[in-house]
Design an enzyme around this catalytic site. Sequence first.
Site, PDB file in Angstrom:
ATOM      1  N   HIS A  65      45.464-134.337   5.166  1.00  0.00           N
ATOM      2  CA  HIS A  65      46.549-134.813   4.288  1.00  0.00           C
ATOM      3  C   HIS A  65      46.879-136.290   4.547  1.00  0.00           C
ATOM      4  O   HIS A  65      47.866-136.575   5.237  1.00  0.00           O
ATOM      5  CB  HIS A  65      47.813-133.980   4.531  1.00  0.00           C
ATOM      6  N   ILE A  76      46.264-129.044   7.870  1.00  0.00           N
ATOM      7  CA  ILE A  76      47.122-127.858   7.722  1.00  0.00           C
ATOM      8  C   ILE A  76      46.318-126.756   7.039  1.00  0.00           C
ATOM      9  O   ILE A  76      45.960-126.872   5.870  1.00  0.00           O
ATOM     10  CB  ILE A  76      48.388-128.177   6.887  1.00  0.00           C
ATOM     11  N   ARG A  77      46.027-125.700   7.771  1.00  0.00           N
ATOM     12  CA  ARG A  77      45.185-124.617   7.228  1.00  0.00           C
ATOM     13  C   ARG A  77      44.043-125.232   6.396  1.00  0.00           C
ATOM     14  O   ARG A  77      43.793-124.853   5.237  1.00  0.00           O
ATOM     15  CB  ARG A  77      46.026-123.651   6.380  1.00  0.00           C
ATOM     16  N   GLU A  97      48.387-138.203   2.758  1.00  0.00           N
ATOM     17  CA  GLU A  97      49.694-138.532   2.164  1.00  0.00           C
ATOM     18  C   GLU A  97      50.845-138.216   3.127  1.00  0.00           C
ATOM     19  O   GLU A  97      51.973-138.603   2.873  1.00  0.00           O
ATOM     20  CB  GLU A  97      49.869-137.792   0.826  1.00  0.00           C
ATOM     21  N   CYS A 137      42.790-131.616   0.750  1.00  0.00           N
ATOM     22  CA  CYS A 137      42.975-130.252   1.258  1.00  0.00           C
ATOM     23  C   CYS A 137      42.709-129.221   0.148  1.00  0.00           C
ATOM     24  O   CYS A 137      41.586-129.085  -0.289  1.00  0.00           O
ATOM     25  CB  CYS A 137      44.341-130.108   1.905  1.00  0.00           C
ATOM     26  N   ARG A 149      37.131-122.161   3.273  1.00  0.00           N
ATOM     27  CA  ARG A 149      38.603-122.295   3.336  1.00  0.00           C
ATOM     28  C   ARG A 149      39.163-121.871   4.696  1.00  0.00           C
ATOM     29  O   ARG A 149      38.540-121.076   5.396  1.00  0.00           O
ATOM     30  CB  ARG A 149      39.253-121.418   2.266  1.00  0.00           C
ATOM     31  N   GLU A 166      48.175-124.471  -2.131  1.00  0.00           N
ATOM     32  CA  GLU A 166      47.376-123.253  -2.038  1.00  0.00           C
ATOM     33  C   GLU A 166      46.434-123.251  -3.247  1.00  0.00           C
ATOM     34  O   GLU A 166      46.888-123.167  -4.384  1.00  0.00           O
ATOM     35  CB  GLU A 166      48.329-122.047  -2.029  1.00  0.00           C
ATOM     36  N   SER A 167      45.145-123.339  -2.961  1.00  0.00           N
ATOM     37  CA  SER A 167      44.195-123.524  -4.067  1.00  0.00           C
ATOM     38  C   SER A 167      44.209-122.365  -5.065  1.00  0.00           C
ATOM     39  O   SER A 167      44.019-122.558  -6.257  1.00  0.00           O
ATOM     40  CB  SER A 167      42.777-123.759  -3.529  1.00  0.00           C
TER      41      SER A 167
END
Length: 196
Positions: free
Chosen positions: A169, A133-134, A171, A78, A105, A47-48
């Site tokens: 993502h 993801i979001r 990863e 992300c 975002r 979450e940034s």
Amino acid sequence: MKIGVLALQGAVREHIRLLELAGAEAVAVKRAEELADLDGLVIPGGESTTIGKLMRQYGLREPIMRLHEQGKPIFGTCAGLIMIAKRVENLDEPHLDLMDIDVKRNAFGRQRESFEADLAIKGVADVFPAVFIRAPYIEKVGEGVEVLSVIEDKIVAARQDRLLCAAFHPELTDDVRFHAYFVEMVRESMVTNVAK
Ligand code: GLN
């Protein structure tokens, strides 16, 4: 070659695993001193807003900016993409003010909060399994930015010299190619940083 993964939040271990598979030494970092001897840095998703807060609290903003000034590559995935962007919608002050991109975002809407898609990524893969993801996307890029991947007219991966970002993502898959691309960026930067 030693690459750090910013360990404030998010899929830190997964990044370390893929960086190692791509042939680099990778370590989790969360203190300013730990940044000094890195050759590159990955900023994971999460979450940034939280990552931004913790980064300031731990005094990591300036050391990360310095890493960039020294020519060390940075890869944001992300929320990490949001972290390195110069402009984020509805955010007065950018977190790290590095990459010349305009970011939106949670930009794929509610129906598509998370999804997978096969992406063509320039210089990386013709078909890459991308997990969103979001996710944010990049609305606009500045002159020096190369667009690496687009889905539904939305930019989801880009590079500006020694900055690399993905809205998804990499990863969270077993596909090592995006990380291998970054490791190669770090390798090249080490050659020119030494030559300077
Ligand atoms: N929605 C998150 C943000 O705005 C990013 C999501 C993620 O990193 N998976 O920071």
